[in-house]
Design an enzyme around this catalytic site. Structure first.
Site, short mmCIF file in Angstrom:
data_model
loop_
_atom_site.label_atom_id
_atom_site.label_comp_id
_atom_site.label_asym_id
_atom_site.label_seq_id
_atom_site.Cartn_x
_atom_site.Cartn_y
_atom_site.Cartn_z
N ASP A 1 -0.80 38.75 -10.99
CA ASP A 1 -1.63 37.72 -10.29
C ASP A 1 -3.12 37.97 -10.52
O ASP A 1 -3.54 38.90 -10.36
CB ASP A 1 -1.41 37.82 -8.77
CG ASP A 1 -2.16 36.63 -8.02
OD1 ASP A 1 -2.22 35.53 -8.32
OD2 ASP A 1 -2.90 37.19 -6.81
N LYS B 1 2.21 25.00 -2.94
CA LYS B 1 0.96 24.45 -2.54
C LYS B 1 1.10 22.63 -2.79
O LYS B 1 0.46 22.07 -3.56
CB LYS B 1 -0.08 25.06 -3.02
CG LYS B 1 -0.25 26.48 -3.18
CD LYS B 1 -1.52 26.96 -3.91
CE LYS B 1 -1.46 28.18 -4.04
NZ LYS B 1 -2.67 29.03 -4.68
N LYS C 1 4.85 39.32 -1.89
CA LYS C 1 3.32 39.23 -2.38
C LYS C 1 2.49 40.42 -1.94
O LYS C 1 3.00 41.28 -1.37
CB LYS C 1 2.65 37.69 -1.82
CG LYS C 1 3.82 36.42 -2.29
CD LYS C 1 2.88 35.16 -1.87
CE LYS C 1 1.78 34.95 -2.49
NZ LYS C 1 1.99 33.91 -3.85
N ARG D 1 0.70 -1.16 0.20
CA ARG D 1 -0.02 -0.07 0.09
C ARG D 1 0.76 1.39 0.08
O ARG D 1 0.59 2.20 -0.71
CB ARG D 1 -1.08 0.03 1.27
CG ARG D 1 -1.87 1.04 1.37
CD ARG D 1 -2.25 1.83 0.22
NE ARG D 1 -3.21 0.65 -0.68
CZ ARG D 1 -3.47 0.78 -1.83
NH1 ARG D 1 -2.93 2.02 -2.68
NH2 ARG D 1 -4.17 -0.14 -2.63
N GLU E 1 5.00 39.95 -6.49
CA GLU E 1 3.48 39.87 -7.02
C GLU E 1 2.72 41.27 -7.19
O GLU E 1 2.83 41.70 -6.18
CB GLU E 1 2.89 38.96 -6.22
CG GLU E 1 1.48 38.57 -6.56
CD GLU E 1 0.91 38.04 -5.43
OE1 GLU E 1 0.77 36.46 -5.51
OE2 GLU E 1 0.04 38.47 -4.69
#
Length: 293
Positions: free
Chosen positions: A226, A133, A165, A98, A205
């Site tokens: 963005d 992510k 950002k 597994r 960004e």
């Protein structure tokens, strides 16, 4: 690109999670002298990834298990294709099954999805890149899978590059209320670049066209546009004029990526490569042999 020591650490943790005090089913149901030969088979087409990780699940469970991987990472697979063969004590083979499958299915899913994105933009100069992510603890494996699918990696961690950002820019603007927002951003970025090693890449960004000039003035290496519309992306590319790398992010899907690439951006970052990839259907077909039978 995927260090064996890292593979062993990740796979060891997974094996300990799956069988912390042994595999009760195998130990109580299977004869100790039973041997098994198993083949990893593709149930659907795609791009294979995770051969070394799959093999490690069996090797670390029992060094008596022999493993042969037939399809290299990044290789195409078709339904029914035998990707790997393992052979050894049946108890051990089934204990590792597994964990080995989970890694290979997950990584092949990411590679397969990445390859679809790459194919959509092949007629342009745009690169498909991943993001941070990723599944905590599995970033190196998942990013390896992105490369297997023909994609590229973004910064690996917060320690690898400066990436300002929207929230960073908001803080900078708030800290300099007497200065125009654009000037505050330019000055803060210039001050940071002056302190950084010359090898450190700086990316910023922006979410509006009117932010671009202030960022350009700071001398950064990449500007991320963005959640821009297609018209805004084209306008942003024109305004930047090849002076820095242009990255597009936000709202990227298989349905939209081609049009985004055709705006002239250099990089398209896609979080879905790692956070939304469907596991590829792989199976382990086992044949068990009993000593003396």
């Amino acid at each position: 690109m995927l260090p064996p020591a890292h593979i062993d650490r990740v796979v060891t943790a997974a094996l300990e999670e799956d069988a912390p005090w042994g595999d009760l089913t195998g130990e109580y149901l299977l004869p100790a002298d039973a041997r098994a030969t198993a083949v990893l088979v593709a149930r659907e087409g795609g791009v294979f990834s995770g051969g070394d990780v799959f093999a490690a699940a069996f090797r670390l469970t029992d060094p008596r298990i022999g493993i042969e991987v037939h399809t290299p990472d990044g290789g195409r697979m078709v339904p029914g294709q035998v990707l790997a063969t393992v052979s050894g004590p049946a108890r051990s083979v089934l204990t590792a099954e597994r964990v080995g499958l989970n890694f290979a299915q997950r990584m092949s899913g990411i590679a397969t999805l990445t390859a679809r994105y790459v194919a959509e933009v092949a007629h342009t100069g745009a690169r498909i890149a991943d993001t941070r992510k990723t599944t905590p603890g599995l970033r190196a494996l998942e990013r390896h899978a992105v490369r297997c699918g023909g994609g590229h990696n973004h910064r690996f961690s917060l320690s690898d590059a400066v990436m300002a950002k929207d929230n960073h820019l908001a803080v900078l603007s708030a800290l300099a209320p007497t200065t125009t927002p654009g000037a505050a951003v330019t000055q803060a970025l210039q001050a940071a670049i002056a302190r950084l090693p010359h090898t450190t890449h700086v990316e910023v960004e922006v979410d509006r066209l009117d932010q671009i000039d202030a960022v350009l003035a700071a001398g950064v290496g990449t500007i991320m546009l963005d959640n821009f519309t297609l018209d805004e992306l084209r306008a942003g590319v024109e305004r930047i004029g090849g002076r820095v790398t242009v990255e597009a992010s936000g709202g990227v899907s298989l349905e939209t990526v081609r049009a985004i690439a055709e705006t002239g951006v250099d990089v398209i970052s896609v979080g879905a490569l790692t956070h939304s990839a469907r596991a590829v259907d792989l199976g382990l077909d086992v044949r068990v042999e009993i000593a003396g039978a």
